[in-house]
Design a protein around this motif. Structure first.
Motif, PDB file in Angstrom:
ATOM      1  N   ASP A  84      57.074  25.326 -55.829  1.00  0.00           N
ATOM      2  CA  ASP A  84      56.712  24.899 -57.338  1.00  0.00           C
ATOM      3  C   ASP A  84      55.212  25.098 -57.308  1.00  0.00           C
ATOM      4  O   ASP A  84      54.153  24.583 -57.016  1.00  0.00           O
ATOM      5  CB  ASP A  84      57.045  23.291 -57.216  1.00  0.00           C
ATOM      6  N   ARG A  85      55.087  26.036 -58.099  1.00  0.00           N
ATOM      7  CA  ARG A  85      53.584  26.333 -57.964  1.00  0.00           C
ATOM      8  C   ARG A  85      52.541  25.622 -59.054  1.00  0.00           C
ATOM      9  O   ARG A  85      51.338  25.703 -59.342  1.00  0.00           O
ATOM     10  CB  ARG A  85      53.486  28.028 -58.594  1.00  0.00           C
ATOM     11  N   SER A  86      53.239  24.628 -59.723  1.00  0.00           N
ATOM     12  CA  SER A  86      52.437  23.709 -60.472  1.00  0.00           C
ATOM     13  C   SER A  86      51.502  22.817 -59.915  1.00  0.00           C
ATOM     14  O   SER A  86      50.526  22.205 -60.740  1.00  0.00           O
ATOM     15  CB  SER A  86      53.259  23.206 -61.755  1.00  0.00           C
ATOM     16  N   THR A  87      51.887  22.474 -58.721  1.00  0.00           N
ATOM     17  CA  THR A  87      50.933  21.582 -58.059  1.00  0.00           C
ATOM     18  C   THR A  87      49.726  22.132 -57.418  1.00  0.00           C
ATOM     19  O   THR A  87      49.782  23.531 -57.348  1.00  0.00           O
ATOM     20  CB  THR A  87      51.888  20.789 -56.848  1.00  0.00           C
ATOM     21  N   SER A  88      49.134  21.312 -57.097  1.00  0.00           N
ATOM     22  CA  SER A  88      47.732  21.995 -56.269  1.00  0.00           C
ATOM     23  C   SER A  88      48.086  22.601 -54.836  1.00  0.00           C
ATOM     24  O   SER A  88      47.603  23.492 -54.685  1.00  0.00           O
ATOM     25  CB  SER A  88      46.379  21.025 -55.915  1.00  0.00           C
ATOM     26  N   GLN A 113      49.508  25.933 -56.283  1.00  0.00           N
ATOM     27  CA  GLN A 113      48.615  27.145 -56.400  1.00  0.00           C
ATOM     28  C   GLN A 113      47.834  27.741 -55.252  1.00  0.00           C
ATOM     29  O   GLN A 113      47.809  28.836 -55.225  1.00  0.00           O
ATOM     30  CB  GLN A 113      47.525  26.189 -57.184  1.00  0.00           C
ATOM     31  N   SER A 153      50.597  30.163 -54.349  1.00  0.00           N
ATOM     32  CA  SER A 153      50.591  31.307 -55.221  1.00  0.00           C
ATOM     33  C   SER A 153      49.484  32.174 -55.042  1.00  0.00           C
ATOM     34  O   SER A 153      49.761  33.570 -55.155  1.00  0.00           O
ATOM     35  CB  SER A 153      50.555  30.665 -56.682  1.00  0.00           C
TER      36      SER A 153
END
Ligand code: DGP
Ligand code: NA
Ligand code: NA
Length: 210
Positions: free
Chosen positions: A48-52, A55, A58
């Motif tokens: 889940d690339r939306s969390t820190s 990221q 990613s």
């Protein structure tokens, strides 16, 4: 919240497979079908690339940063852990989750780098166990022929061959293996049937486990 009294919980359905195996589009098709049937369901994916943490993962996948193999392994695992409590509350409240990749990707991709399999499994212990694992079986060669890989770190044939071997080692009798080279509609129908069967079992009171 009386969903537990009613014995009605959601299902945790996981799709696994190599890059380009069709997981992402099949997850989307399944979720839109289930929604059209009035079922409470969400589409999730890992990483889940939306969390820190996501990221950092990613940036690593994009080859923008370098990280030690064990360090990135633990970040992928942490990315699942940071979603665990939300996952549990969704399931207990009756919402099903269709997840594109889970702990099996975690182990297969890191073991493909040569890390010890048991070491790779350890940080996954205690995450919620899937109710259904669907493996979309496409050979690394066939996957590579499909529309080409992107430019991310693991997207090349030699590495995907190693990942395929590790998935084969991880596979157990509970996995539902679908030939991902069948026509898209056939794959879609097989997945629907497996999912509906799983949803019924969970609604009927199959316990949630780690
Ligand atoms: P995706 O967003 O599904 O394309 O996944 C990105 C890439 O990361 C893909 O090559 C698979 C890999 N991957 C997914 N989960 C994990 C994990 O937990 N550990 C490792 N090492 N790689 C993973
Ligand atoms: Na990918
Ligand atoms: Na994908």
């Amino acid at each position: 919240d009386n969903s537990q009294l009613l014995g009605s919980r959601g299902s945790l359905i996981v799709l696994e497979g190599l890059d380009r195996s069709g997981k992402t589009s099949q997850s989307a098709k399944l979720v839109s079908y289930l929604k059209s049937e009035g079922i409470s369901v969400e589409s999730w994916r890992f990483p889940d690339r939306s969390t820190s943490v996501g990221q950092m993962i990613s940036a690593y996948l994009a080859n923008e940063t370098q990280l030690d193999d064990r360090t990135i392994h633990l970040l992928f695992s942490a990315n699942r852990w940071e979603k665990r409590s939300l996952m549990e509350s969704k399931l207990r409240n009756g919402t099903s989750l269709v997840i594109d990749r889970y702990s099996y990707s975690g182990v297969a991709f890191s073991a493909a780098k040569g890390l010890d399999t048991e070491w790779c499994k350890a940080p996954e212990v205690g995450l919620i166990a899937p109710d259904l694992v669907i493996f979309l079986d496409v050979s690394p060669e066939r996957a590579a022929e499909r529309g080409g890989y992107g430019t991310e770190r693991y997207e090349h044939l030699e590495f995907q061959r190693k990942v395929a071997q590790h998935y084969a080692n991880l596979q157990d009798a509970s996995w539902k293996v679908i030939d991902g080279c069948l026509p898209v509609e056939d794959v879609e129908n097989q997945i629907r049937e497996l999912a509906l069967n799983c949803l019924a079992k969970c609604r009927a009171g199959k316990p949630l486990t780690n």
